[in-house]
Design a protein around this motif. Structure first.
Motif, PDB file in Angstrom:
ATOM      1  N   THR A 328       0.852  -1.178   0.000  1.00 48.61           N
ATOM      2  CA  THR A 328       0.000   0.000   0.000  1.00 48.61           C
ATOM      3  C   THR A 328       0.891   1.231   0.000  1.00 48.61           C
ATOM      4  O   THR A 328       1.794   1.351   0.812  1.00 48.61           O
ATOM      5  CB  THR A 328      -0.895   0.010   1.248  1.00 48.61           C
ATOM      6  N   LEU A 329       0.613   2.165  -0.897  1.00 46.04           N
ATOM      7  CA  LEU A 329       1.525   3.289  -1.026  1.00 46.04           C
ATOM      8  C   LEU A 329       0.815   4.508  -1.579  1.00 46.04           C
ATOM      9  O   LEU A 329       0.015   4.403  -2.490  1.00 46.04           O
ATOM     10  CB  LEU A 329       2.692   2.924  -1.952  1.00 46.04           C
ATOM     11  N   VAL A 330       1.083   5.628  -1.017  1.00 45.94           N
ATOM     12  CA  VAL A 330       0.678   6.919  -1.553  1.00 45.94           C
ATOM     13  C   VAL A 330       1.959   7.695  -1.789  1.00 45.94           C
ATOM     14  O   VAL A 330       2.823   7.725  -0.925  1.00 45.94           O
ATOM     15  CB  VAL A 330      -0.232   7.673  -0.545  1.00 45.94           C
ATOM     16  N   PRO A 331       2.138   8.295  -2.962  1.00 49.12           N
ATOM     17  CA  PRO A 331       1.193   8.476  -4.065  1.00 49.12           C
ATOM     18  C   PRO A 331       0.991   7.194  -4.866  1.00 49.12           C
ATOM     19  O   PRO A 331       1.760   6.238  -4.712  1.00 49.12           O
ATOM     20  CB  PRO A 331       1.872   9.546  -4.918  1.00 49.12           C
ATOM     21  N   PRO A 332      -0.015   7.204  -5.759  1.00 48.40           N
ATOM     22  CA  PRO A 332      -0.344   5.955  -6.450  1.00 48.40           C
ATOM     23  C   PRO A 332       0.517   5.635  -7.655  1.00 48.40           C
ATOM     24  O   PRO A 332       0.326   4.578  -8.256  1.00 48.40           O
ATOM     25  CB  PRO A 332      -1.792   6.214  -6.895  1.00 48.40           C
ATOM     26  N   PHE A 333       1.453   6.493  -8.047  1.00 48.57           N
ATOM     27  CA  PHE A 333       2.250   6.220  -9.235  1.00 48.57           C
ATOM     28  C   PHE A 333       3.732   6.144  -8.874  1.00 48.57           C
ATOM     29  O   PHE A 333       4.260   7.021  -8.193  1.00 48.57           O
ATOM     30  CB  PHE A 333       2.029   7.304 -10.298  1.00 48.57           C
ATOM     31  N   VAL A 334       4.402   5.080  -9.340  1.00 48.27           N
ATOM     32  CA  VAL A 334       5.807   4.854  -9.016  1.00 48.27           C
ATOM     33  C   VAL A 334       6.545   4.445 -10.285  1.00 48.27           C
ATOM     34  O   VAL A 334       6.175   3.472 -10.934  1.00 48.27           O
ATOM     35  CB  VAL A 334       5.973   3.740  -7.950  1.00 48.27           C
ATOM     36  N   HIS A 335       7.621   5.184 -10.617  1.00 52.43           N
ATOM     37  CA  HIS A 335       8.407   4.868 -11.806  1.00 52.43           C
ATOM     38  C   HIS A 335       9.886   4.697 -11.461  1.00 52.43           C
ATOM     39  O   HIS A 335      10.380   3.596 -11.414  1.00 52.43           O
ATOM     40  CB  HIS A 335       8.172   5.945 -12.877  1.00 52.43           C
ATOM     41  N   GLY A 336      10.610   5.778 -11.182  1.00 51.66           N
ATOM     42  CA  GLY A 336      11.991   5.640 -10.737  1.00 51.66           C
ATOM     43  C   GLY A 336      12.048   5.254  -9.277  1.00 51.66           C
ATOM     44  O   GLY A 336      11.156   5.576  -8.490  1.00 51.66           O
ATOM     45  N   ILE A 337      13.133   4.555  -8.872  1.00 52.38           N
ATOM     46  CA  ILE A 337      13.205   4.057  -7.501  1.00 52.38           C
ATOM     47  C   ILE A 337      14.660   3.875  -7.090  1.00 52.38           C
ATOM     48  O   ILE A 337      15.506   3.465  -7.888  1.00 52.38           O
ATOM     49  CB  ILE A 337      12.418   2.733  -7.386  1.00 52.38           C
ATOM     50  N   ALA A 338      14.961   4.223  -5.840  1.00 48.56           N
ATOM     51  CA  ALA A 338      16.297   4.029  -5.270  1.00 48.56           C
ATOM     52  C   ALA A 338      16.141   3.705  -3.795  1.00 48.56           C
ATOM     53  O   ALA A 338      15.142   4.073  -3.168  1.00 48.56           O
ATOM     54  CB  ALA A 338      17.160   5.272  -5.460  1.00 48.56           C
ATOM     55  N   ASN A 339      17.138   3.029  -3.234  1.00 52.30           N
ATOM     56  CA  ASN A 339      17.093   2.632  -1.840  1.00 52.30           C
ATOM     57  C   ASN A 339      18.349   3.099  -1.139  1.00 52.30           C
ATOM     58  O   ASN A 339      19.450   2.968  -1.671  1.00 52.30           O
ATOM     59  CB  ASN A 339      16.958   1.110  -1.720  1.00 52.30           C
ATOM     60  N   ALA A 340      18.189   3.644   0.062  1.00 51.62           N
ATOM     61  CA  ALA A 340      19.346   4.027   0.877  1.00 51.62           C
ATOM     62  C   ALA A 340      18.894   4.198   2.318  1.00 51.62           C
ATOM     63  O   ALA A 340      17.845   4.797   2.575  1.00 51.62           O
ATOM     64  CB  ALA A 340      19.974   5.314   0.367  1.00 51.62           C
ATOM     65  N   GLY A 341      19.688   3.682   3.234  1.00 50.12           N
ATOM     66  CA  GLY A 341      19.435   3.883   4.641  1.00 50.12           C
ATOM     67  C   GLY A 341      18.089   3.385   5.121  1.00 50.12           C
ATOM     68  O   GLY A 341      17.519   3.937   6.065  1.00 50.12           O
ATOM     69  N   GLY A 342      17.544   2.356   4.484  1.00 49.11           N
ATOM     70  CA  GLY A 342      16.263   1.815   4.900  1.00 49.11           C
ATOM     71  C   GLY A 342      15.067   2.502   4.285  1.00 49.11           C
ATOM     72  O   GLY A 342      13.929   2.076   4.493  1.00 49.11           O
ATOM     73  N   SER A 343      15.276   3.572   3.530  1.00 50.35           N
ATOM     74  CA  SER A 343      14.188   4.287   2.871  1.00 50.35           C
ATOM     75  C   SER A 343      14.197   3.986   1.380  1.00 50.35           C
ATOM     76  O   SER A 343      15.244   3.710   0.793  1.00 50.35           O
ATOM     77  CB  SER A 343      14.320   5.797   3.086  1.00 50.35           C
ATOM     78  N   VAL A 344      13.013   4.062   0.780  1.00 48.88           N
ATOM     79  CA  VAL A 344      12.873   3.872  -0.657  1.00 48.88           C
ATOM     80  C   VAL A 344      12.451   5.202  -1.258  1.00 48.88           C
ATOM     81  O   VAL A 344      11.440   5.784  -0.856  1.00 48.88           O
ATOM     82  CB  VAL A 344      11.837   2.776  -0.980  1.00 48.88           C
ATOM     83  N   HIS A 345      13.229   5.699  -2.201  1.00 45.62           N
ATOM     84  CA  HIS A 345      12.971   6.990  -2.829  1.00 45.62           C
ATOM     85  C   HIS A 345      12.338   6.765  -4.195  1.00 45.62           C
ATOM     86  O   HIS A 345      12.803   5.924  -4.982  1.00 45.62           O
ATOM     87  CB  HIS A 345      14.262   7.788  -2.950  1.00 45.62           C
ATOM     88  N   LEU A 346      11.287   7.510  -4.496  1.00 41.43           N
ATOM     89  CA  LEU A 346      10.435   7.217  -5.632  1.00 41.43           C
ATOM     90  C   LEU A 346      10.198   8.455  -6.489  1.00 41.43           C
ATOM     91  O   LEU A 346      10.056   9.559  -5.962  1.00 41.43           O
ATOM     92  CB  LEU A 346       9.072   6.711  -5.145  1.00 41.43           C
ATOM     93  N   THR A 347      10.140   8.246  -7.786  1.00 37.14           N
ATOM     94  CA  THR A 347       9.686   9.312  -8.677  1.00 37.14           C
ATOM     95  C   THR A 347       8.411   8.872  -9.373  1.00 37.14           C
ATOM     96  O   THR A 347       8.170   7.682  -9.583  1.00 37.14           O
ATOM     97  CB  THR A 347      10.728   9.644  -9.759  1.00 37.14           C
ATOM     98  N   SER A 348       7.609   9.841  -9.718  1.00 37.90           N
ATOM     99  CA  SER A 348       6.455   9.632 -10.585  1.00 37.90           C
ATOM    100  C   SER A 348       6.644  10.521 -11.799  1.00 37.90           C
ATOM    101  O   SER A 348       6.975  11.707 -11.664  1.00 37.90           O
ATOM    102  CB  SER A 348       5.156  10.006  -9.868  1.00 37.90           C
ATOM    103  N   GLN A 349       6.454   9.974 -12.986  1.00 33.49           N
ATOM    104  CA  GLN A 349       6.615  10.767 -14.192  1.00 33.49           C
ATOM    105  C   GLN A 349       5.635  11.931 -14.250  1.00 33.49           C
ATOM    106  O   GLN A 349       5.785  12.841 -15.071  1.00 33.49           O
ATOM    107  CB  GLN A 349       6.451   9.880 -15.432  1.00 33.49           C
TER     108      GLN A 349
END
Length: 815
Positions: A328-349
């Protein structure tokens, strides 16, 4: 080796990835569909499935699950979201972007019915009449006339219309997605009437053969609300567990078949909530991919963040490990993604950048209003670095969420990556190049003539990119510029033979449109590469194939012929804030190991960790005096907590004495040197042994010294401490060789490091030792040469080496 079966990329199931240097395998089963949206039974009894993301419509045989493409993605239809059949067998298609409604005759000819509908979605036929609604705030419900005539508006003000159907009472039923309501209106017009409210996220309305209304919800729970409007009036909720329900159709036997915009597939849903898979679900994309320290893979899949925990299969070559579960995730759109320090960083186009905390389910907005952000990575300073494709820029987002432009004027940058020294690289799929970004915002071409490069990752001296045009994985040496093809026939992009088509708009009438495909690439802690195979809806893992593995790091190909086996291993390196220790930690990280950096120098230790993370590696620092038992316990506990294991210990920390002769050595100098050079490695080795013994394996490497081999290389205290270190090595080798533990040491000669000799001006020791050293040493060595020897002794390449003391001294020990 992978199992062959039909996929949406290859209907024959005969194509396979070709590679010599890697072992290639899928992490999840490929998807037969590109998501699944509107569904309707056709005159031939098959279930027809609209696939918005692909611009394609397929027909599914409910009895066998066979899938045939009916409307190909290189036809006139760009993004079908719903479909219906007329009385004459014609198919009517709601083409959401750019906003068209099509008629496809039974013979396969296309006719444009209307291009005046904004965001057309729900579509249904009543005899030979055609109705469509708009999925936008304030949308309309219209009657269209396939044989000509202006559209007729029945009603306006829909709060996001969607899949609708004629009810048994002869009226049109449709959802208001934004308000949780279901409405109806006579086909000939009139006053709309609300018939149900407080319905959970309604996305589609369908009537079964008995006239019972079924309202599908788009949430993760997969709710279907059954309302007997024309009978008892009862209302029940079925929980299917099918995330992202989109549409449904009932066959003549009153069996219900549902689709999912989030994961595709076709599923039969029984009244009691039981399900039967007709076409398996999977990934719609995928887009970006990343992996955390523990090996969990995260995938951006447009509507959701998908994940897969590491398997316990030991890395065998079986085909599919498992499925990608949905989060389950907000916002509803996920395209780019990276992980660091236990967090997931996300982009939406669609313009947003977020940081997601998987442990707590919390999401933080980092930026909005960007122009098609795609690839994302974490820079050496901890900032988020994003390829803003639509604006032709690369931007950085700091901890305060301030956006800074790093470079602009690019054509279409899609991914970014850093090397171990902090250089930033960007792939530009329209330019066909990978560029290096300078500190002053200038760019330098690293490689050009590439075929639409997208996903990007750097390991050591090698940059890898996914060429989506020729469908291959390409490696580029950052030192020589040499380019090699690592894998071919990757399942990325549209199926082979598909003609190029115009890209649907990213936005349409204030609503989100169709995203651009993105084949992401990531480096895993075990040295493997992960590829988003967006052509078939899977993630592929590429593991180095033994001795023929490619030149992944800075070493020459000849050196790399010996496999270190260090990928994914957990390593502790002491004295790693500078000199031999830092160089060793970086070397282990390049080999794919996870590294704990231990040192008294906090700034230096943190700098080593930053360098490792900037290159995509995994590291943490523990600061303290390693002759303190509490600090030793903390080092071991932190390593086991972070890495889940402890495979290698490098006892490198040490200090020099004042070159004092024994008679000139006071108690303070003796105690200080023995405590750091001997007691500290004794304590740490004793603390790690239980973990290595429990695992049945472990490698311990000590940094001794040329002074451990002779009496003419240092003062009394240092010489005694290093001779004692050699004694520890030999004792460990004898005592634990039957239990999988190896212990070895290097004996460095003069090396360019920061270790200092604090000799007194009138001291006797230096006047004796100095001439002996000067007469016998060769050249001064480098920290890298010592690190190479340490990593060798720690690696599987030295599996039969135990109790050895390896001089690394340009022949000094031979004199």
């Amino acid at each position: 080796m992978t199992t062959s079966y039909p996929t949406r990329f290859d209907a024959t199931g005969n194509r396979s990835v070709r590679t010599i240097r890697w072992q290639a395998r899928r992490l999840n089963q490929a998807n037969r569909l590109w998501g699944s949206n509107g569904v309707s039974f056709g005159p031939d009894g098959r279930l027809y499935v609209a696939q918005f993301l692909a611009g394609q419509i397929s027909a599914v045989d409910p009895a066998t699950g066979d899938v045939d493409v009916v409307v190909p993605m290189d036809g006139p239809v760009q993004s079908p979201d719903d479909l219906a059949f007329g009385a004459d067998g014609s198919m009517y298609i709601a083409d959401l972007v750019p906003g068209r409604v099509w008629r496809r005759s039974f013979e396969g000819e296309y006719t444009l019915v209307s291009d005046e509908v904004k965001v057309p979605n729900g579509i249904t036929c009543v005899g030979d009449r055609l109705f469509v609604n708009e999925m936008r705030p304030g949308g309309r419900l219209l009657e269209l006339f396939p044989d000509g005539g202006e559209p007729l508006v029945l009603t306006e003000g829909l709060a996001l219309g969607n899949a609708m159907q004629l009810g048994p009472d002869g009226r049109l039923y449709y959802p208001h997605m934004m308000t949780g309501q279901v409405w109806r209106i006579p086909p000939d017009g009139g006053v709309p009437e609300m018939v149900a409210e407080d319905v959970h996220q309604p996305v589609a309305v369908r009537f079964d053969q008995g006239g019972v209304l079924h309202v599908l919800s788009l949430g993760v729970e997969g709710f279907v609300t059954r309302i007997d409007l024309h009978g008892t009036g009862s209302r029940t909720i079925v929980t299917s567990g099918l995330a992202g329900l989109d549409n449904a159709a009932f066959d003549t036997d009153n069996r219900m078949f549902v689709s999912s915009y989030a994961s595709g597939g076709i599923t039969e849903l029984h009244p009691d909530g039981r399900t039967r898979e007709i076409v398996p679900r999977g990934l719609d994309g995928p887009y970006g991919v990343t992996v955390d320290l523990g090996g969990t893979v995260y995938v951006g899949d447009h509507y959701r963040l998908a994940s897969q925990a590491p398997s316990d299969d030991g890395g065998d070559e079986s085909d599919v490990q498992g499925d990608m579960s949905s989060l389950t995730l907000v916002p509803p759109f996920v395209h780019g993604i990276a992980n660091a320090g236990g967090s997931v960083h996300l982009t939406s186009q669609y313009g947003d950048v977020h940081t997601y905390d998987p442990d707590h389910g919390a999401t933080r907005e980092r930026a909005k209003g960007l122009d098609q952000p795609v690839g994302i990575t974490v820079g050496p300073d901890g900032s988020l670095v994003v390829a803003e494709a639509g604006a032709g820029r690369v931007v950085a987002i700091d901890d305060s969420d301030t956006v800074t432009v790093l470079v602009e004027g690019l054509d279409h940058p899609v991914d970014v990556a850093f090397d171990i020294v902090g250089h930033c690289y960007v792939s530009d799929d329209r330019l066909g190049a990978v560029l290096r970004i300078g500190q002053d915002g200038t760019t330098e071409i690293v490689a050009d003539g590439l075929g639409a490069p997208q996903g990007l990752v750097v390991r050591g001296d090698t940059l890898f990119t996914v060429e989506t045009g020729p469908r291959r994985l390409t490696a580029i040496s950052l030192s020589s510029g040499e380019t090699t093809i690592e894998a071919e026939d990757l399942p990325v992009g549209p199926p082979p033979g598909t003609a190029p088509r115009a890209e649907p708009a990213l936005f349409t009438h204030g609503m989100t449109g169709s995203p651009r495909p993105f084949a992401g690439l990531a480096a895993a802690p075990d040295g493997s590469l992960l590829l988003s195979a967006n052509g078939e809806g899977s993630v592929w893992r590429f593991r180095p194939a033994g001795p023929s593995a490619p030149d992944r790091h800075h070493e020459s190909k000849e050196q790399n012929m010996i496999s270190t086996g260090l990928e994914g291993r957990a390593v502790v390196v002491t004295g790693a804030a500078s000199g031999i220790g830092r160089t060793t930690a970086l070397k282990f990280a390049r080999e794919g190991a996870k590294v704990l950096v231990a040192d008294l120098d906090q700034a230096g230790a943190e700098e080593t960790v930053k360098e490792i993370k900037a290159a995509g590696g995994h590291a943490l620092a523990v600061v303290g005096d390693l002759s303190d038992q509490q600090v030793v316990d903390d080092v071991v506990a932190r390593a086991v907590e972070a890495f889940g294991r402890l495979d290698v210990l490098v006892n490198n920390a040490g200090i020099m004495d004042r070159m004092s002769a024994l008679g000139e050595t006071d108690d303070a100098e003796w105690e200080r040197v023995i405590r750091i050079n001997l007691t500290a490695p004794f304590l740490l080795t004793r603390a790690v042994l239980p973990h290595m013994l429990a695992a049945g394996s472990g490698s311990i490497v000590f940094t001794a010294s040329e002074a451990a081999l002779r009496g003419s290389a240092a003062g009394a205290a240092y010489t005694a401490s290093k001779h004692a270190v050699v004694g520890l090595v030999k004792s460990l080798a004898v005592m634990y060789r039957g239990q999988g533990i190896r212990a070895n040491a290097i004996a460095p000669g003069p090396t360019a490091t920061s270790i200092r000799v604090d000799a007194g001006a009138e001291a006797h020791g230096p006047t004796v030792i100095g001439p002996l050293i000067g007469a016998n040493i060769g050249r001064r060595g480098s920290a890298q040469e010592q690190a190479d020897a340490i990593v060798y002794l720690a690696s599987d390449a030295a599996s039969f080496v135990n109790g050895a003391v390896l001089p690394v001294d340009d022949g000094w020990a031979a004199v």
